[in-house]
Write an enzyme that holds these catalytic residues in place. Structure first.
Site, mmCIF file in Angstrom:
data_model
loop_
_atom_site.group_PDB
_atom_site.id
_atom_site.type_symbol
_atom_site.label_atom_id
_atom_site.label_comp_id
_atom_site.label_asym_id
_atom_site.label_seq_id
_atom_site.Cartn_x
_atom_site.Cartn_y
_atom_site.Cartn_z
ATOM 1 N N VAL A 108 0.805 -1.212 0.000
ATOM 2 C CA VAL A 108 0.000 0.000 0.000
ATOM 3 C C VAL A 108 0.848 1.276 0.000
ATOM 4 O O VAL A 108 0.374 2.337 -0.429
ATOM 5 C CB VAL A 108 -0.968 0.005 1.199
ATOM 6 C CG1 VAL A 108 -0.213 0.196 2.523
ATOM 7 C CG2 VAL A 108 -2.047 1.061 1.043
ATOM 8 N N THR A 128 20.195 -10.175 -1.633
ATOM 9 C CA THR A 128 19.930 -10.537 -0.239
ATOM 10 C C THR A 128 18.980 -11.737 -0.156
ATOM 11 O O THR A 128 17.949 -11.696 0.511
ATOM 12 C CB THR A 128 19.356 -9.333 0.534
ATOM 13 O OG1 THR A 128 18.218 -8.816 -0.175
ATOM 14 C CG2 THR A 128 20.393 -8.243 0.683
ATOM 15 N N GLU A 176 9.203 -11.845 1.156
ATOM 16 C CA GLU A 176 9.984 -11.572 -0.055
ATOM 17 C C GLU A 176 11.040 -12.650 -0.278
ATOM 18 O O GLU A 176 11.330 -13.022 -1.422
ATOM 19 C CB GLU A 176 10.645 -10.202 0.054
ATOM 20 C CG GLU A 176 11.368 -9.762 -1.207
ATOM 21 C CD GLU A 176 11.763 -8.304 -1.157
ATOM 22 O OE1 GLU A 176 10.923 -7.455 -1.523
ATOM 23 O OE2 GLU A 176 12.898 -8.009 -0.715
ATOM 24 N N TYR A 217 8.834 3.951 8.758
ATOM 25 C CA TYR A 217 9.032 2.739 9.528
ATOM 26 C C TYR A 217 9.072 2.996 11.041
ATOM 27 O O TYR A 217 8.575 2.186 11.824
ATOM 28 C CB TYR A 217 10.331 2.056 9.096
ATOM 29 C CG TYR A 217 10.303 1.484 7.697
ATOM 30 C CD1 TYR A 217 9.121 0.977 7.159
ATOM 31 C CD2 TYR A 217 11.433 1.478 6.910
ATOM 32 C CE1 TYR A 217 9.080 0.472 5.867
ATOM 33 C CE2 TYR A 217 11.404 0.966 5.612
ATOM 34 C CZ TYR A 217 10.236 0.461 5.101
ATOM 35 O OH TYR A 217 10.206 -0.047 3.834
ATOM 36 N N ARG A 250 6.349 0.504 12.094
ATOM 37 C CA ARG A 250 6.896 -0.800 12.477
ATOM 38 C C ARG A 250 7.274 -0.778 13.950
ATOM 39 O O ARG A 250 8.442 -0.699 14.310
ATOM 40 C CB ARG A 250 8.102 -1.152 11.612
ATOM 41 C CG ARG A 250 7.717 -1.423 10.163
ATOM 42 C CD ARG A 250 8.903 -1.909 9.359
ATOM 43 N NE ARG A 250 8.480 -2.327 8.028
ATOM 44 C CZ ARG A 250 9.281 -2.829 7.100
ATOM 45 N NH1 ARG A 250 10.576 -2.966 7.374
ATOM 46 N NH2 ARG A 250 8.829 -3.194 5.917
#
Length: 309
Positions: A172, A205, A263, A304, A308
């Site tokens: 989003v 990564t 991911e 974040y 988060r």
């Protein structure tokens, strides 16, 4: 009077210097951008298994639109707006999607949220509808990210299979900036990560812990994909989400968490299955903190520290 005139002269000189500095910066940015387009050996226009990598100008947008309008293609767009992500990002995402996402096709927007009453009432263009789906509250942002695979599998796909021909799943905290059209459609579509598309494979990564279900062995994998955008037909996405969810739950049973959560599992699926069937260039999900670039979708400012927690 002399002092005032001198001061005025100094201001004029400083303005000219600032203007020249800005002009120089823009010129250098454009030079390196053009150079990156000309000298572009690391990202080809097709994958080793023959899937096209879609760049602006590499397709006929009018022909793509005619084809899918003739087929009456319907495209779904699912987006998660959980906790404070709803109030921080959802309105901008929906307003921009309403303008730029598949603008010549019928669409269904699937909005997954733990606060359905707070979803902004955006007036949608003709041919676009929205479906609001409530998801469970989850405390950790890592679980919100990873378990969206379960929500897609259990909430979105059973509905989408009856309504849409293709479905995109997006984060989003992004904003559409230009037409994101049917050239992006395919059976299974992945997004090149704008932060890694010029990197060496050794710098990707990937999850490197062999205990994790997201583990990718050294030497495997051609690209690093961004989980902020992926899509395909409902049947193909059923296989993808099922596989990723299985790996996520297996890791949870063993108290393991992949380095980049869902991911990492997405990259594992694409890397070992030699998928997808179509790859989108970084133009389709661009990090604006990098250099000047044409784009169709950009990252919104990341909050974040606020979100988060």
């Amino acid at each position: 009077m002399k002092s005032a005139a001198r001061m005025k002269s100094m201001v004029t000189v400083n303005r000219k210097r600032i203007f020249l500095c800005i002009l120089l910066c823009l010129s250098l940015t454009y030079f390196f951008y053009v150079k990156s387009l000309i000298c572009f050996p690391k990202v080809p226009t097709a994958t080793p298994w023959g899937a096209p990598i879609v760049w602006e100008g590499a397709y006929d947008s009018e022909e793509e639109n005619r084809l899918h309008q003739k087929q009456r293609t319907v495209v779904g767009l699912s987006v998660f707006a959980i906790n404070q992500y709803l109030e921080s990002y959802l309105a901008d995402f929906l307003v921009s999607a309403n303008i730029y996402f598949m603008p010549n096709l019928s669409c269904v927007f699937y909005i997954l949220t733990d606060r359905p009453d707070d979803v902004p009432d955006i007036e949608l263009r003709p041919g676009v509808s929205k479906v609001i789906l409530q998801v469970p509250k989850r405390g950790r942002w890592q679980d919100i990210s990873m378990l969206r695979m379960r929500d897609l599998l259990e909430l979105v796909l059973p509905r989408a299979v009856e309504k849409v021909d293709y479905l995109f799943c997006m984060d989003v905290d992004q904003i559409f900036t230009s037409n994101y059209g049917p050239e992006a459609l395919g059976e299974l579509v992945a997004q090149l990560h704008s932060g890694y598309y010029l990197s060496n494979k050794e710098d990707f990564t990937y999850e490197r812990d062999p205990r994790s279900a997201a583990y990718i062995p050294p030497g495997k994998g051609q690209f690093y994909y961004h989980a902020a955008v992926f899509g395909g037909t409902p049947s193909r996405l059923f296989n993808l989400t099922s596989s990723c969810l299985k790996g996520i739950l297996r890791d949870k049973e063993h108290n393991i968490e992949a380095v980049w959560h869902d991911e990492s599992h997405l990259n594992r699926y694409f890397a070992l299955e030699k998928l997808p069937q179509k790859v989108l260039s970084p133009e389709y999900c661009w990090d604006n903190r990098l250099w000047l670039k044409f784009h169709k979708l950009v990252w919104a400012k990341k909050l974040y520290s606020k979100l988060r927690v």
